[in-house]
Design a protein around this motif. Structure first.
Motif, PDB file in Angstrom:
ATOM      1  N   GLU A 140       0.832  -1.199   0.000  1.00 50.74           N
ATOM      2  CA  GLU A 140       0.000   0.000   0.000  1.00 50.74           C
ATOM      3  C   GLU A 140       0.872   1.257   0.000  1.00 50.74           C
ATOM      4  OE1 GLU A 140      -3.334   0.042  -0.437  1.00 50.74           O
ATOM      5  OE2 GLU A 140      -2.927  -2.083  -0.780  1.00 50.74           O
ATOM      6  N   LYS A 143       2.328   1.932  -3.491  1.00 51.44           N
ATOM      7  CA  LYS A 143       1.346   2.535  -4.401  1.00 51.44           C
ATOM      8  C   LYS A 143       1.343   4.055  -4.232  1.00 51.44           C
ATOM      9  CE  LYS A 143      -1.929  -1.361  -4.345  1.00 51.44           C
ATOM     10  NZ  LYS A 143      -3.295  -1.776  -3.908  1.00 51.44           N
ATOM     11  N   LEU A 144       1.359   4.496  -2.982  1.00 47.21           N
ATOM     12  CA  LEU A 144       1.376   5.930  -2.705  1.00 47.21           C
ATOM     13  C   LEU A 144       2.683   6.566  -3.174  1.00 47.21           C
ATOM     14  CD1 LEU A 144      -0.129   5.843   0.918  1.00 47.21           C
ATOM     15  CD2 LEU A 144      -1.313   6.478  -1.195  1.00 47.21           C
ATOM     16  N   GLU A 148       3.136   9.505  -5.912  1.00 42.04           N
ATOM     17  CA  GLU A 148       3.838  10.737  -5.564  1.00 42.04           C
ATOM     18  C   GLU A 148       4.957  11.019  -6.551  1.00 42.04           C
ATOM     19  OE1 GLU A 148       4.374  14.091  -2.987  1.00 42.04           O
ATOM     20  OE2 GLU A 148       2.789  12.582  -3.063  1.00 42.04           O
TER      21      GLU A 148
END
Length: 335
Positions: A140, A143-144, A148
């Motif tokens: 997770e 993914k961020l 970014e």
């Protein structure tokens, strides 16, 4: 798979000046620059610290024995997150007009689990349930991180995420020490290691990015990484044996379209700097697998053998220059 980038770096560089490190990566490696990591900045800038900063709903702090899970973020966690944000800020300053592929790095789940300790002190690797939770949290977070990076380099053609897994061979062989150092943790089955990596790599692909796995330790499980879905396998080519099994795995990877990131340039200052022809000979030794120079050029990206954090600044620059020049020499040989 499309033709791979000719040359890149592994990720770490010496020093503490993020701006200078970014300029070096972009100037000397125009084909595939990378987001530099500067562990000399201290706690939180190291590979494991950066990895903990990517976790979602998991936190860690530095104890005398190393990074350990905690209930809530503290000073070390905030410091690691701050370094990561600073690096992305510098990326944004340098990559507004960048239109090629950009490489970013993060520690892989097995290396993180081999190092990070549970709250009671054992390594996370001792509890496969905890490893699953860690892998989900890291997935997770990545993914961020990818989202970014895309925002900070808005015109980049694509993002290539490199997972650093130097501990993976030890995980598979059962040689990772316990937290006390007096024992060894049980070996993880190949199928379990592959499944964990495959889930993470699939998430990377679903996010629209490519995925590489880097391992500079001997015994790189090339077949496992290929089957897990890696687009590239990055390794120290000087540590790969010429045993039949290793050659078969390399050959199968090339035939399957997996790019090989060959580490041939010394990652620390050598007593005598190698020339481009010497480095090219190391690459061309793979013709023993039955591939021509042209076929190798279509499958190979040249890199240093590992990260350059332990090099002097002059050698770090020279190593990246040599990687680029060796890649050019391979392309000339193939033409």
């Amino acid at each position: 798979m499309h033709r791979p980038p000719r040359a890149t770096g592994i990720g770490s560089l010496p020093g503490t000046d993020a701006g200078a490190a970014h300029r070096l990566a972009f100037d000397e490696l125009p084909d595939l620059p990378f987001l530099p990591e500067l562990p000399a900045r201290g706690v939180g800038a190291d590979m494991i610290g950066r990895g903990t900063a990517l976790l979602v709903d998991m936190y860690a702090e530095v104890q005398p024995s190393g990074w350990r899970l905690t209930e809530r973020p503290g000073r070390d966690a905030r410091r690691a997150g701050s370094f990561l944000r600073q690096d992305l800020d510098v990326l944004e300053e340098n990559a507004q007009e960048f239109t090629q592929t950009l490489k970013i790095q993060a520690v892989g789940p097995w290396t993180l689990a081999s190092t990070l300790e549970l709250r009671h002190g054992d390594r996370m690797l001792s509890d496969l349930g905890a490893v699953r939770d860690l892998a989900e949290s890291l997935t997770e977070g990545l993914k961020l991180y990818l989202a970014e990076a895309k925002q900070r380099a808005p015109q980049a053609d694509k993002i290539l995420l490199q997972l650093d897994e130097p501990a993976l061979p030890g995980v598979l062989r059962g040689t990772v020490p316990t937290a006390s150092g007096f024992g060894r943790l049980r070996a993880v089955e190949v199928s379990v290691a592959r499944e964990t990596l495959a889930g993470l790599l699939q998430a990377v692909h679903d996010a629209g990015a490519e995925a590489a796995v880097h391992c500079c330790a001997p015994g790189v499980p090339i077949e496992l990484l290929r089957e897990a879905g890696a687009d590239y396998v990055s390794f120290d080519a000087t540590a790969i044996t010429t045993e039949i099994a290793a050659d078969e795995q390399l050959g199968a990877a090339i035939e399957a379209g997996v790019g090989l990131m060959l580490g041939v340039v010394p990652s620390v200052d050598p007593a005598r700097a190698p020339g481009v022809n010497q480095l090219l000979d190391k690459v061309l030794s793979l013709t023993r697998l039955g591939f021509s120079a042209a076929e190798l050029a279509g499958a190979v990206t040249i890199t240093p053998t590992c990260g350059l954090a332990g090099a002097t600044p002059p050698w770090a620059r020279q190593a990246l220059i040599l990687a680029h020049r060796t890649a050019d020499a391979l392309a000339d040989k193939a033409s």
